[in-house]
Design an enzyme around this catalytic site. Sequence first.
Site, PDB file in Angstrom:
ATOM      1  CD  GLU A   9      -4.745  -5.956   2.331  1.00  0.00           C
ATOM      2  OE1 GLU A   9      -3.504  -6.013   2.173  1.00  0.00           O
ATOM      3  OE2 GLU A   9      -5.285  -5.289   3.237  1.00  0.00           O
TER       4      GLU A   9
ATOM      5  CD  GLU B 287      -3.067  -1.234   2.080  1.00  0.00           C
ATOM      6  OE1 GLU B 287      -2.922  -0.530   3.099  1.00  0.00           O
ATOM      7  OE2 GLU B 287      -4.003  -2.035   1.937  1.00  0.00           O
TER       8      GLU B 287
END
Length: 833
Positions: free
Chosen positions: A285, A200
Amino acid sequence: MPVRTHPHPVGMRAPRLWAAALAVVGLCLALVTGVAPGRAHAATATAISVDGNSQGRTFDGVGAISGGGGNTRLLVDYPEPRRSQILDYLFKPGYGASLQILKVEIGGDTNTTDGAESSIEHSPGTINCNNGYEWWLMRQAKQRNPHIKLYGLAWGAPGFLGGHDFWSTTSPSTVDYLMNWLDCAKQHNFTIDYLGGWNERYDRAKSPAWYEALHAALAKHGYATKVVGADNDWAIADDIASDSALSSAVDIVGAHYVCGYRSSQTNCSSTANAQASGKQLWASENGSDDADAGAMAMARGINHGYLDAKLTAYINWPLVASISPNLDYNGVGLVQANQPWSGAYNVGRSTWTMAQTSQFTSPGWKYLDTSSGYLGGNRAGGSYVSYAAPDKSAWSTVFETMDATADQTVSLSVTGGLPGGTLHVWTTDQNAGQPRMVAAPDLSATGGTYQLTLQPKHLYTVTTTTGQAPGTVTGPQRTPQPLPYSDSFAGYPSGAEAKYFAGMNGAFEAAPCGGGRSGQCLRQMTTTPPIQWTNETANQPYTTMGDVNWSDYTVSTDVLLERSGGAADLLGHVGWQKQNNNGLNAYHLTLDTTGTWALQKSDQSWNFTTLSKASGKIAKVHGTDTWHKLSLTFQGSTITAKIDGTQVASVTDTSYGAGQIGLGTVWDTKTHGYYGVQYSNLSVTPGTAPSLKGTYNLVNVNSGMLLDAADEGTSDGTPIIQWPANGGANQKWTLTANADGYYTITNVGSDKTLDVPAETMLPGTQLDLWGANGGTNQQWAVTPSTNGAYTIESRNSGHLVDVSGASTSQNTPVIQWNPNGGSNQQWKLVKAG
């Protein structure tokens, strides 16, 4: 007393097992006849041609993530055969979730949501390929499914890499570190199929060059591992469109929460550049949802991700909820397993949602685009996605009707070289109290078509595959972690974590003792502040263990300080930890090398307060490499601290009434606490717990209202609400302890017990009254929390008694919900006459 109405009628309901049996009979009747008893038919009918000649992308699989928060930590310590049962539910083909991709964290000794995972290289140049439990997990997965794909990703990294810059390519860089990690994987005989960058995180100025360096390093080291970029959003796809070197370096574009973060996953999206990139597109994810409550969102997301965005892999975060209940994502995963001492676990609804795809497909199969879509052309009715083997020898179609409100009929025809004949049907009913995937009657064609009636909130898979044997084994009941507990730490091999301990920052591992003591001790190993993933203001190392319901006890340990100016930290009554390690409710007894000590409490913003007259200096404590004993005793509201057997403080404080124990170091501006401290001879002994036997009003701390049996109901099934105090017997409750330390909570007005309907694990379920039956859904742990209040935890689920939505309105349902530290989960016990 005012007359009240309630949204759920109060009355008798059928015995629970009989009701469940009736539901199964009704399901079978519906599948055989196309008619659901007592349910109106929808006008919607969908005709589907399952065409083997259809175009479609290649299916890469469904999977889950171990990491991004130490979420698998407690699973390692489960006793057999319970541990193997859980692993079978996760990885064994045709049994449970049947995962096709396992994504693991590449440890960096830093908190990555709800814990820290060990690095292979705590200090520059010292590599231990056995550090951490992900190697063990990958081995377990491969033993059960040799075809499972392995995927590595870093959330944080050792701080000495790249000048503390993850994206730097200056040696030693994180690229070098990842090559070392792949070399370790090779030592373990693992082939890592996929490798990501920094979870991320994507810096458009620095990241492209880093991915190009990673691609070059993989080639140089002879690894065929595919690169996934950027485990963030779709921005990397825009750069790929204009940067041919980056395009060559990245094999798969992976984005997170493409159907929305913790959403219903109704609408999923990718970008035009992503779809035009020529790369496989992954939901690398997704999830972050409760193992039970998130199942319906997952059902939509797996199907809608391909229909809306051409996503060919769906990877759930996390794999398993094996963290303690005082952490933010405590119920999130496919299986809930946070009591290794009891062996208790729960196979979540999400396991069976994933099984409806994974047990009937394989990576390398093809999506059939013309045989996939929304039922009746409207996503509100549900969706279907079809898959076929590359040689057309088998096919499956997965249906979900999560938003449907009535039955609907589908007719299927088979063409394009796919097999017909008898079709097998498997289904999961998300309406059920404890659903599992079960076989339904086979389908036979009439006039070349197969007819199937789909009920609302169900998953169905129609398939030509065979060999599925879904597991039915269940775990034992939950129990408190017993006291006394002790661990000398002497019996672990170097590099191992201590049983039941879960590191929150740093790395606490077995190592040879110092200070003239022989054998092994537990040592904080990380010597440089890591490259963090979280944003906490104080990121000092500490590790926790134990039962969050421990209240009256003494914890002691021997400590040795290796660094002048360093300080050891013994924690007690460790309670709620704010998300991403941004604070912790706990008491701390600290001692440094000058003999300076303090008894403090910390809060969820990492504010530390020294308790009244609880600090000082001990002259005989001086220097490094000497052993000292710290102890904390909690008895009621009294906290007593001792150093080397001498009492240094006794104070009264009610901030935190119960919790785990912990070991740590003390933060400073230079090292952040990343220095060597050793621990030995841990002991936790019980105090004297007060009896709560008696009759009480249970007053919610958030609203000030009372736990109430609605409308003064006395029947089985009477719903529980909050209501202002009125003196009624329906607001009085008698607590009676059993031999295990749990309580039954009996309503005085009805003589019936506080109960979780149908023994469901589903958070959000409204509690009710029911005749006493001895079930774990009628047993409660009543535990001191803060300032004289208590939490009330279901033995069945581990969820807490909670006022829905933290509402302060009367008539609000009282439900079970995952622990969250809120005042709406805290109750004052006020003696009732």
